[in-house]
Design a protein around this motif. Structure first.
Motif, PDB file in Angstrom:
ATOM      1  N   TYR A 384       0.812  -1.226   0.000  1.00  0.00           N
ATOM      2  CA  TYR A 384       0.000   0.000   0.000  1.00  0.00           C
ATOM      3  C   TYR A 384       0.843   1.273   0.000  1.00  0.00           C
ATOM      4  N   GLU A 387       2.310   1.887  -3.443  1.00  0.00           N
ATOM      5  CA  GLU A 387       1.334   2.391  -4.428  1.00  0.00           C
ATOM      6  C   GLU A 387       1.059   3.889  -4.227  1.00  0.00           C
ATOM      7  N   GLU A 390       3.889   6.153  -5.398  1.00  0.00           N
ATOM      8  CA  GLU A 390       3.876   6.334  -6.848  1.00  0.00           C
ATOM      9  C   GLU A 390       2.780   7.319  -7.264  1.00  0.00           C
ATOM     10  N   LYS A 391       1.647   7.225  -6.575  1.00  0.00           N
ATOM     11  CA  LYS A 391       0.497   8.083  -6.903  1.00  0.00           C
ATOM     12  C   LYS A 391       0.739   9.540  -6.506  1.00  0.00           C
TER      13      LYS A 391
END
Length: 526
Positions: A384, A387, A390-391
């Protein structure tokens, strides 16, 4: 025939002296006319006042007969040379007497034959004398009998044979007493009554001092008694050592010592009973050891794979089999620490994620990025935060452009200062722990590694070192126990070796090799 007066006087002297000699030696009880007849006859000396000058010469027949009888006496006495002389004198009186001439011829032949036999006789007689001097009476008897076979009438050989026979009869009596004493001694020896057997062998040896058998048996008894004393000493020491191990419930060394004692005294019941008792106990202990080793291997494998719950279960099972072993207990404590640490890590992770999500929702993307990073540090494999990083990356770039350079710089300085403080604290704890570990101060090193782990819970290095230290501490404890037991066994073996109790010493060295197979001292001693 009429003798010349001078010849008659000479013959009278000879016959008178011969008669006196015969009287002195007792050879006067012969049949026929007395050798003194011619002296007592009217023609001889009859009255004390007479003189040889007045004596009438004896008749030739009387002188001849006297010589013949004299020759017979000498022949009977085995004095053949003297007998021949008498016959030759008689021949001079009656040269034509065929009987005398024949006897002279025969006697000369006998004397010649005897001279030929004399060396054989002397050899037998000398051999008999030599055997007699050596107290070899049976051979002496045989040689004297050979001598008598050569000259049956020899008085010297007869006397020596009689003396030898008397001694043989005496020796036979001694032999009988000797045989009785030896038989009694052998019976007592077989019955194990060594002291009484020794007395009987001594009695036998006094009867026949030249016999070696009693002396050999006496020496054998002395050796047996020495061996018995040594056997008793070795047996008592083996039992003492075995009982000591038995009372300490150290079954394997105890069994070895009881087996050693049973080899020393195979008829003793006590070590056999202990061996029968210990054999199933050792088999059960061996089964427990195998189960323990198997569980420890399984637990170590689970631990290496970080399957802590499964590892803890096997360590607990192993500890139940051998409650006195520290290793499984230490590993259980380590796992409990790791599990507690894992729970703390999860809590920190959740807090970082919560704050990061809050900042993200509030569009504070820079701080959201930082807390997602913190969460990833706590649980590097968590998907998590990866992710979200990266976002948030492009959003941070846009927001960063809007922030003032001064505010961004200040924020970075604060973050760096915080991180540097944590790094410094962590490194100081790790450095101190490494130094203590190098100095083999394992307990203090473990405390410092735990402190470092508290500063940076996600760091692998301190946790690895703590596990390494726990294993070392467990091995040290095991080695100390082995060293102590090895030292005690070697000390016992050396003591027995110095006192030349080699069988018991060998048993101790064998037990030492079970603990330390690589050691050279027990191998050299064995």
């Amino acid at each position: 025939m009429k003798l010349h007066p001078r010849r008659a006087e000479y013959l009278t002297h000879i016959l008178f002296l011969s008669a006196l000699a015969a009287f002195a030696f007792g050879v006067y009880t012969i049949t026929g006319p007395s050798r003194f007849d011619f002296l007592m006859s009217p023609q001889g000396i009859n009255e004390p006042g007479d003189t040889l000058a007045k004596a009438k010469p004896p008749s030739p027949d009387s002188a001849f007969n006297y010589l013949i009888r004299r020759a017979d006496v000498l022949y009977t006495a085995n004095k053949l040379e003297e007998c021949l002389g008498e016959l030759e004198e008689a021949q001079k009186l009656k040269p034509a007497d065929k009987s005398v001439n024949m006897r002279i011829v025969q006697l000369k032949a006998v004397i010649a034959g005897n001279k030929k036999k004399q060396p054989e006789f002397d050899k037998s007689l000398n051999a008999g004398d030599a055997a007699f001097q050596k107290k070899d009476y049976l051979n002496a008897k045989a040689y004297y009998q050979l001598a008598l076979n050569t000259f049956p009438n020899d008085s010297s050989a007869k006397a020596k044979l009689r003396k030898t026979m008397d001694l043989i009869r005496s020796q036979k009596a001694q032999n009988t007493l000797y045989d009785v004493a030896v038989a009694n001694a052998d019976r007592l020896f077989q019955a194990g009554e060594l002291d009484r057997a020794s007395e009987e062998y001594q009695n036998a040896s006094r009867l026949l001092p030249s016999e070696q058998y009693p002396k050999e048996k006496i020496n054998e008894i002395i050796k047996l008694k020495v061996d018995q004393q040594l056997e008793e000493s070795l047996y008592a020491e083996a039992i003492r050592s075995a009982d000591k191990y038995y009372n300490a419930k150290n079954w394997q060394p105890a069994l070895l010592d009881y087996q050693n004692a049973s080899r020393i005294k195979p008829r003793e019941k006590y070590p056999k009973d202990r061996i029968a008792e210990l054999t199933p106990l050792i088999a059960a202990q061996r089964s427990r050891d195998e189960a323990y080793i198997k569980l420890i291997a399984s637990a170590d494998q689970f631990f290496s794979g970080k399957s802590y719950i499964a590892a803890r279960k096997d360590y607990e099972s192993a500890s139940k089999i051998k409650p006195d072993q520290p290793y499984p207990k230490n590993k259980i404590a380590e796992i409990d620490g790791l599990l507690a640490k894992g729970a703390k890590t999860q809590k920190e992770f959740d807090e970082y994620i919560s704050l990061a999500d809050s900042f993200y929702i509030g569009k504070d993307f820079i701080r959201a990025r930082d807390y997602y990073t913190y969460a990833l540090d706590v649980k590097p494999g968590a998907p998590y935060p990866k992710e979200m990083l990266e976002k948030v990356k492009p959003l941070v770039a846009g927001q960063a452009a809007l922030m003032s350079e001064e505010a961004r710089k200040k924020e970075m300085e604060l973050q760096q200062a915080k991180q540097q403080a944590l790094d410094k604290q962590y490194m100081a704890a790790v450095a101190a722990a490494d130094k203590l570990l190098a100095a083999k101060s394992y307990t203090e090193a473990k405390v410092q590694y735990a402190a470092a782990l508290a500063v940076k819970p996600g760091e692998v290095y301190p946790g690895t070192k703590i596990a390494e230290i726990d294993k070392l501490l467990d091995e040290i404890a095991k080695q100390k126990a082995i060293d102590s037991e090895y030292a005690n066994i070697i000390a016992s073996g050396e003591k027995l070796f110095r006192t030349k109790s080699f069988e018991q010493a060998k048993s101790e060295y064998q037990k030492a090799l079970l603990l330390k197979p690589e050691e050279s001292l027990p191998k050299r001693r064995i």
